[in-house]
Design a protein around this motif. Structure first.
Motif, PDB file in Angstrom:
ATOM      1  N   CYS A   7      43.545  -0.617 -26.099  1.00 36.23           N
ATOM      2  CA  CYS A   7      44.975  -0.850 -25.856  1.00 36.23           C
ATOM      3  C   CYS A   7      45.676   0.372 -25.245  1.00 36.23           C
ATOM      4  O   CYS A   7      45.088   1.452 -25.108  1.00 36.23           O
ATOM      5  CB  CYS A   7      45.648  -1.241 -27.169  1.00 36.23           C
ATOM      6  SG  CYS A   7      45.019  -2.798 -27.839  1.00 36.23           S
ATOM      7  N   VAL A   8      46.947   0.147 -24.904  1.00 35.66           N
ATOM      8  CA  VAL A   8      47.868   1.128 -24.313  1.00 35.66           C
ATOM      9  C   VAL A   8      47.270   1.896 -23.142  1.00 35.66           C
ATOM     10  O   VAL A   8      47.563   3.061 -22.929  1.00 35.66           O
ATOM     11  CB  VAL A   8      48.425   2.084 -25.379  1.00 35.66           C
ATOM     12  CG1 VAL A   8      49.294   1.342 -26.380  1.00 35.66           C
ATOM     13  CG2 VAL A   8      47.319   2.856 -26.092  1.00 35.66           C
ATOM     14  N   GLY A   9      46.394   1.257 -22.398  1.00 35.33           N
ATOM     15  CA  GLY A   9      45.833   1.838 -21.175  1.00 35.33           C
ATOM     16  C   GLY A   9      45.052   3.111 -21.394  1.00 35.33           C
ATOM     17  O   GLY A   9      44.995   3.974 -20.494  1.00 35.33           O
ATOM     18  N   ARG A  17      40.361  -3.161 -20.874  1.00 40.62           N
ATOM     19  CA  ARG A  17      41.467  -2.229 -21.096  1.00 40.62           C
ATOM     20  C   ARG A  17      42.787  -2.938 -20.735  1.00 40.62           C
ATOM     21  O   ARG A  17      42.891  -3.596 -19.709  1.00 40.62           O
ATOM     22  CB  ARG A  17      41.300  -0.987 -20.238  1.00 40.62           C
ATOM     23  CG  ARG A  17      42.452   0.028 -20.383  1.00 40.62           C
ATOM     24  CD  ARG A  17      42.075   1.388 -19.838  1.00 40.62           C
ATOM     25  NE  ARG A  17      41.450   1.303 -18.523  1.00 40.62           N
ATOM     26  CZ  ARG A  17      40.675   2.264 -17.993  1.00 40.62           C
ATOM     27  NH1 ARG A  17      40.419   3.369 -18.673  1.00 40.62           N
ATOM     28  NH2 ARG A  17      40.150   2.118 -16.797  1.00 40.62           N
ATOM     29  N   THR A  18      43.783  -2.785 -21.627  1.00 36.59           N
ATOM     30  CA  THR A  18      45.079  -3.401 -21.407  1.00 36.59           C
ATOM     31  C   THR A  18      46.194  -2.403 -21.709  1.00 36.59           C
ATOM     32  O   THR A  18      46.015  -1.489 -22.531  1.00 36.59           O
ATOM     33  CB  THR A  18      45.258  -4.653 -22.296  1.00 36.59           C
ATOM     34  OG1 THR A  18      46.581  -5.174 -22.113  1.00 36.59           O
ATOM     35  CG2 THR A  18      45.074  -4.330 -23.764  1.00 36.59           C
ATOM     36  N   ASP A  19      47.327  -2.560 -21.073  1.00 35.07           N
ATOM     37  CA  ASP A  19      48.476  -1.693 -21.324  1.00 35.07           C
ATOM     38  C   ASP A  19      49.235  -2.106 -22.586  1.00 35.07           C
ATOM     39  O   ASP A  19      50.098  -1.361 -23.059  1.00 35.07           O
ATOM     40  CB  ASP A  19      49.429  -1.718 -20.130  1.00 35.07           C
ATOM     41  CG  ASP A  19      48.835  -0.998 -18.926  1.00 35.07           C
ATOM     42  OD1 ASP A  19      47.966  -0.121 -19.125  1.00 35.07           O
ATOM     43  OD2 ASP A  19      49.238  -1.323 -17.789  1.00 35.07           O
ATOM     44  N   TYR A  20      48.954  -3.299 -23.112  1.00 35.53           N
ATOM     45  CA  TYR A  20      49.634  -3.735 -24.331  1.00 35.53           C
ATOM     46  C   TYR A  20      49.150  -2.923 -25.534  1.00 35.53           C
ATOM     47  O   TYR A  20      47.994  -2.470 -25.575  1.00 35.53           O
ATOM     48  CB  TYR A  20      49.369  -5.220 -24.595  1.00 35.53           C
ATOM     49  CG  TYR A  20      50.030  -6.151 -23.611  1.00 35.53           C
ATOM     50  CD1 TYR A  20      51.412  -6.187 -23.479  1.00 35.53           C
ATOM     51  CD2 TYR A  20      49.265  -7.014 -22.818  1.00 35.53           C
ATOM     52  CE1 TYR A  20      52.019  -7.051 -22.577  1.00 35.53           C
ATOM     53  CE2 TYR A  20      49.856  -7.878 -21.923  1.00 35.53           C
ATOM     54  CZ  TYR A  20      51.242  -7.895 -21.808  1.00 35.53           C
ATOM     55  OH  TYR A  20      51.845  -8.746 -20.903  1.00 35.53           O
TER      56      TYR A  20
END
Length: 548
Positions: free
Chosen positions: A210-212, A232-235
């Motif tokens: 999470c959070v990039g 991978r995610t920005d959330y």
């Protein structure tokens, strides 16, 4: 743009040659002169005579239609949004809300209909899912997860699916993680190297970082070795966990059983009854191959157009195609007495005292200065010859004869020679069943309180008529009950002898004929010399007697 529907030009039930040929000719004339599209139809089986005529002039047999009530295909169907079964719940929800829809249709690779998913189905999935293994139960594609999380697949195959395991958040330290991570789990975590390493070593199938956060090369290499996907995610972990269930394919929640679907040919009367007992707003319409044609809604029924008709060679409701009261009649072209067909608005009604409907159509073409082609002229000439028994019938007028001879000239035929061929083809009764003979030219009439039917065959061969008489007499016995009639008559008409043997069935049937013509008969049969026309010679006499 709304597509214009065909306008049907149609004759009476049990059509004779005039009914069929006039429908074809008038449809041609209307298409030649107007913008709408007219097509000939038939309301019954064609006779041997008509078959000969159509074959002679290489004309197609009009398509049969037995009921003109409104059908599903007459309604304005919604196009219907179709989607693939693997689409995520999130995407399905977006399509529904953005397009103000309530239902999505799910189709297979071969474009056949598979099921439905509604706004309600998706809402229930969001509110009712508490099982952390649902992604594996639903065989969720990794592509859906990446798309839902607006993430990036760092390691792994985008075409894979979640086959087993649960979804969990790695909130504890690595020592405790070993107690609850199992083979195939999807682990949501942050940038802690130790947690990522532990999850991979515990055989997790996928890491959601999470959070990039950055991912070290060593973790990437280990993930490849252990066949562990990394997304991978920005959330943050809370939002990511909340969104995960929205990646589930709609196939898991779609409805496939006990679905109410309709076919294009189903009648609206029947469809309304089904829809009235359902809470759904949209219903799939499927063709015979199971492919989606469109969606039928209650709103579709409100704006639905009725079938548009032009009636030729009749204006009696009892002779018209079934469902006539539910159709929009635009025109009537006829040469019979005024009947009881009713219309909701004024229509063009042309009725002339001539021997054949095709004579009227010939006059209409002449008035509009339209040149008739050989085929159409041949069909119309055949109709006049048939209806007037080559000018022998008392219904024949000088206008009929002039029209027929002019049409024969265009068609390149000799009326005398052609008529012999046509009548011989039509009087070949040996190969026909009793039912086919009886109903090839049969009409129902109402006079006062009496309801009766009159059939007719014509032949140039007296022996043929004599041979068929016994068969028809026997068949007539069951017609009264099956057709709901009081009396039945059948005309065995000798063209060359210009006379008719009239068979009578039903209480008082023979007595009415004897009184009407002042003659005597025997055993349910009355000989009528000089009578060859049902319309002009028989029916008026019967009506006067019944109503007198």
């Amino acid at each position: 743009m709304k597509q214009k529907k065909d306008i049907y030009v149609i004759g009476h039930k049990n059509p004779d040659t005039d009914s069929i040929c006039s429908a074809i000719a008038y449809a041609w004339l209307k298409n030649r002169a107007g913008k709408d599209h007219y097509v000939a139809r038939r309301a019954g089986q064609i006779s041997s005579e008509t078959e000969f005529v159509l074959n002679y002039f290489k004309a197609d047999v009009p398509t049969y239609i037995n009921d003109v009530r409104s059908q599903v295909q007459d309604a304005v169907l919604e196009a219907g949004k179709t989607v693939d079964r693997n689409m995520s719940l999130k995407n399905a929800w977006q399509i529904l809300t953005e397009n103000h829809l309530s239902t999505l249709s799910i189709i297979n690779e071969d474009q056949t209909f598979e099921g439905l998913i509604t706004v309600g189905d998706i809402a229930r999935s969001f509110m009712g899912v508490y099982d952390n293994r649902i992604l594996s139960d639903a065989k969720t594609p990794y592509e859906n997860i990446v798309e839902t999380l607006e993430g990036e697949l760092v390691v792994g195959d985008i075409s894979r699916r979640v086959e087993k395991g649960k979804v969990l958040i790695a909130a504890a330290n690595p020592d405790l993680m070993e107690n609850y991570i199992e083979d195939g789990d999807i682990v949501i975590l942050g940038d802690r190297y130790e947690s990522q390493l532990c999850a991979i070593e515990m055989n997790a199938s996928c890491l959601i970082v999470c959070v990039g956060s950055d991912i070290s090369p060593s973790i990437i290499e280990l993930a490849k070795e252990k066949d562990c996907a990394i997304i991978r995610t920005d959330y943050d972990s809370f939002i990511a966990a909340r969104l995960m269930n929205q990646s589930i394919p709609i196939s898991y929640f779609m409805v496939t059983e006990n679905l109410i679907t309709f076919r294009p040919e189903e009648f609206i009367d029947d469809v309304r009854k089904v829809m009235a007992n359902q809470r759904h707003r949209d219903f799939p319409v499927l063709d015979e191959d199971g492919r989606l044609v469109g969606m039928l809604s209650r709103h579709s029924l409100i704006n639905m157009e009725k079938k548009k008709l032009v009636l030729v060679d009749h204006n009696e409701r009892t002779q018209a195609v079934d469902g006539i009261e539910d159709a929009d009649i635009l025109e009537l072209i006829d040469h019979h007495k005024l009947g009881n067909v009713e219309t909701l608005k004024p229509v063009m009604f042309r009725n002339q005292p001539v021997g054949c409907t095709s004579t009227i159509i010939y006059l209409m073409a002449k008035e509009r200065d339209i040149t008739l082609p050989e085929q159409i002229a041949g069909l119309m000439c055949s109709a006049i010859i048939s209806d007037t028994l080559l000018y022998r019938s008392p219904t024949c007028t000088p206008l009929d004869r002039r029209a027929a001879e002019k049409l024969a000239e265009i068609a390149g035929i000799n009326t005398e020679k052609y008529a012999m061929e046509m009548f011989n083809a039509g009087s070949n009764l040996k190969s026909k069943s009793d039912e086919e003979i009886f109903y090839q030219d049969f009409k129902k009439f109402i006079s006062g309180k009496h309801t009766y039917g009159v059939g007719q065959i014509t032949s140039m061969n007296k022996e043929e008529l004599a041979n068929v008489r016994e068969r028809i007499e026997h068949y007539m016995e069951g017609v009264l009950e099956s057709r709901g009639l009081e009396m039945v008559y059948f005309m065995l008409t000798d063209i060359l002898g210009e006379s008719t043997e009239l068979l009578c069935e039903g209480h008082g049937a023979q007595e009415i004929v004897e009184n009407a013509f002042g003659v005597s008969g025997s055993s349910g049969c009355v000989h009528l010399k000089g009578v060859v026309s049902r319309k002009k010679q028989l029916i008026p006499r019967l009506m006067n007697e019944m109503q007198g």
